[in-house]
Motif scaffolding. Sequence first.
Motif, mmCIF file in Angstrom:
data_model
loop_
_atom_site.group_PDB
_atom_site.id
_atom_site.type_symbol
_atom_site.label_atom_id
_atom_site.label_comp_id
_atom_site.label_asym_id
_atom_site.label_seq_id
_atom_site.Cartn_x
_atom_site.Cartn_y
_atom_site.Cartn_z
ATOM 1 N N LEU A 132 1.737 -2.278 -21.911
ATOM 2 C CA LEU A 132 2.473 -2.415 -20.455
ATOM 3 C C LEU A 132 1.235 -2.306 -19.282
ATOM 4 O O LEU A 132 0.225 -1.947 -19.552
ATOM 5 N N PRO A 133 1.612 -3.316 -18.405
ATOM 6 C CA PRO A 133 0.436 -3.318 -17.218
ATOM 7 C C PRO A 133 0.397 -2.116 -16.595
ATOM 8 O O PRO A 133 1.208 -1.550 -16.333
ATOM 9 N N THR A 134 -0.930 -2.029 -16.303
ATOM 10 C CA THR A 134 -1.176 -1.325 -15.333
ATOM 11 C C THR A 134 -1.714 -1.868 -13.705
ATOM 12 O O THR A 134 -1.992 -3.122 -13.778
ATOM 13 N N ALA A 135 -1.998 -0.777 -12.793
ATOM 14 C CA ALA A 135 -2.355 -1.373 -11.651
ATOM 15 C C ALA A 135 -3.195 -0.298 -11.017
ATOM 16 O O ALA A 135 -3.482 1.129 -11.253
ATOM 17 N N VAL A 136 -3.818 -0.663 -9.777
ATOM 18 C CA VAL A 136 -4.506 0.204 -8.911
ATOM 19 C C VAL A 136 -3.560 0.664 -7.871
ATOM 20 O O VAL A 136 -2.936 0.021 -7.182
ATOM 21 N N LEU A 137 -3.493 2.089 -7.830
ATOM 22 C CA LEU A 137 -2.386 2.629 -7.006
ATOM 23 C C LEU A 137 -3.133 3.611 -6.101
ATOM 24 O O LEU A 137 -4.032 4.366 -6.192
ATOM 25 N N VAL A 138 -2.225 3.602 -4.849
ATOM 26 C CA VAL A 138 -2.685 4.858 -3.788
ATOM 27 C C VAL A 138 -2.381 6.117 -4.288
ATOM 28 O O VAL A 138 -1.097 6.189 -4.522
ATOM 29 N N ARG A 139 -2.964 7.142 -4.468
ATOM 30 C CA ARG A 139 -2.399 8.442 -5.032
ATOM 31 C C ARG A 139 -2.385 9.521 -3.809
ATOM 32 O O ARG A 139 -1.301 10.142 -3.794
ATOM 33 N N ASP A 140 -3.427 9.400 -2.761
ATOM 34 C CA ASP A 140 -3.045 10.118 -1.465
ATOM 35 C C ASP A 140 -3.658 9.513 -0.563
ATOM 36 O O ASP A 140 -4.767 8.660 -0.570
ATOM 37 N N ILE A 141 -3.517 10.095 0.872
ATOM 38 C CA ILE A 141 -4.159 9.498 1.875
ATOM 39 C C ILE A 141 -4.727 10.739 2.857
ATOM 40 O O ILE A 141 -3.861 11.473 3.126
ATOM 41 N N GLY A 142 -5.928 10.621 3.428
ATOM 42 C CA GLY A 142 -6.522 11.608 4.147
ATOM 43 C C GLY A 142 -5.838 11.671 5.355
ATOM 44 O O GLY A 142 -5.369 10.857 6.052
ATOM 45 N N GLU A 143 -5.853 12.911 6.000
ATOM 46 C CA GLU A 143 -5.364 13.060 7.323
ATOM 47 C C GLU A 143 -5.817 12.283 8.323
ATOM 48 O O GLU A 143 -5.334 11.769 9.363
ATOM 49 N N SER A 144 -7.322 11.918 8.240
ATOM 50 C CA SER A 144 -8.162 10.919 9.241
ATOM 51 C C SER A 144 -8.099 9.543 8.761
ATOM 52 O O SER A 144 -8.862 8.775 9.466
ATOM 53 N N SER A 145 -7.549 9.410 7.683
ATOM 54 C CA SER A 145 -7.798 7.869 7.127
ATOM 55 C C SER A 145 -6.943 6.937 8.194
ATOM 56 O O SER A 145 -5.982 7.034 8.647
ATOM 57 N N PRO A 146 -7.846 5.930 8.345
ATOM 58 C CA PRO A 146 -7.094 4.713 9.433
ATOM 59 C C PRO A 146 -5.702 4.058 8.653
ATOM 60 O O PRO A 146 -4.932 3.294 9.308
ATOM 61 N N ALA A 147 -5.670 4.438 7.466
ATOM 62 C CA ALA A 147 -4.511 3.779 6.647
ATOM 63 C C ALA A 147 -3.160 4.653 6.670
ATOM 64 O O ALA A 147 -1.961 4.213 6.359
ATOM 65 N N ARG A 148 -3.373 5.955 7.180
ATOM 66 C CA ARG A 148 -2.311 6.938 7.136
ATOM 67 C C ARG A 148 -1.116 6.250 8.386
ATOM 68 O O ARG A 148 -1.469 5.854 9.309
ATOM 69 N N GLY A 149 -0.085 6.390 7.772
ATOM 70 C CA GLY A 149 1.307 5.758 8.273
ATOM 71 C C GLY A 149 1.348 4.389 8.010
ATOM 72 O O GLY A 149 2.553 3.850 8.454
ATOM 73 N N VAL A 150 0.651 3.847 7.184
ATOM 74 C CA VAL A 150 0.593 2.386 6.887
ATOM 75 C C VAL A 150 0.875 2.430 5.284
ATOM 76 O O VAL A 150 1.996 1.838 4.731
#
Length: 341
Positions: A132-150
Motif C-alpha cells: 500500500l502507498p505511503t506518504a510524507v505526512l505532517v505529524r505536529d506543528i510547533g507553536e511558533s511555526s510559520p505554518a501554524r494555522g495553515v
Amino acid sequence: MNRRILTLLAALVPVSVLGVLGTVFTVPFVALGPGPTFDTLGEYDGVPVVEVEGAELDETTGHLNMTTVSVRDGLNLYEAFGFWASGKHGLVPRAEVYPPGVPRDEIDQSNQQEFRNSESAAEVAAMNYLKLPTAVLVRDIGESSPARGVLEPGDEIVSVGGVPANTPGDVVRETTSRAPGTPLTVVYRRDGVERTSEFVLGTNPEDATKAALGVTIGTGARPPIEVSFNLADIGGPSAGLMFSLALIDKLSPGELGGGDFVAGTGTIETDGKVGPIGGIQYKMIAASEAGAETFLVPAANCTEAQQRVPDGLRLVKVETLDGAVRSLSAINAGEEAPSCG
C-alpha cells in the motif's frame, strides 16, 4: 543486588539492626519484572489500540498482545529482597536504567519518543508488506511555526521548493539549505485536494544560520488511510512488531493468529527487519500469565529466551515481518514454524 550480597548482609548485620535498616535504607537497584500486556487487536479505554480509518477492515479475533517490562524504583532492602525472592523479578543497578546526571523526565521523554518512532516504523513496515502507498505526512506543528494555522496534522506534503517530497529527508534538506527569513513554497494535499502555500521560514534552533519550518514530519499510510496508535505512557521501541502485525491483520483477509492468543515483542524497521529487545524473560512471563499460547521472539533474543520458558508457551523465532506472518500462517495450518530450540 544478588544472592551473594544478600547473604553477606544477613551474616554481618544483626537481625534487629537489619530489621530497622530494611525499612528505611533505599538500595541502589531497581526491580525489573512482568509488565502489563495490551492486545493490539483490542481496545484500551474504549478506543482501538490500533485504529484505522479510510479503509475497509477485515474482521479479527483472538489476540496479538504486545508485552512490557515493569520497573520498580525506590526500593528498600525488604522490598528488594521480596522481588528477588519472587522468582519473577530481577534486580539490576539503578544506573543501568536511570543514568546518573540525566534528569528523570529527560529519560522518560526519550523512552516515549522511541515509542512514537516505533509506531511510525510499524505503520510503514505494514504498508510496505501490504504493498500500500505511503506518504510524507505532517505529524505536529510547533507553536511558533510559520505554518501554524495553515498546515494541519495529517496533511500530505507533495513538494517543497519545487522538489518532490518522497521522504522526510527531502523536506529537511530543502528547508535547512535556505537562510532564515526566506520564502518556501509548500504543496500539500488534504482531503484529496492539492493546495499551495508560501511560508517565510524561521530560524533553526540548532543552527542559527539555517532555516526551519517548525513542523514535525514523518512517513505513514497515504490518505485516505489514516492510522492511529492509542496507548499512552508506554516507552521504548519494542512494540513495533506487534503493531505491524495488527495493521496487517486488520487490512488483509484472514486472521493472522487464527483466533488464538499470540503475544510477542520486537523492534521493527521500515523494511520489516525485526530487532532485539530487553527484558525478554519478563515479557514471556507476562504473556503466559495473560493466557498466551504462542510468543514471537526476535531471533537475537532466542538464546536468552530459551533459558527460562514458561510452561505451555511456544516460542517462535522471528527475523522479519514477512517471516512472522509466514510463521503464524504455518501454525494455523498445523505446520511447524521456526522456533528458538
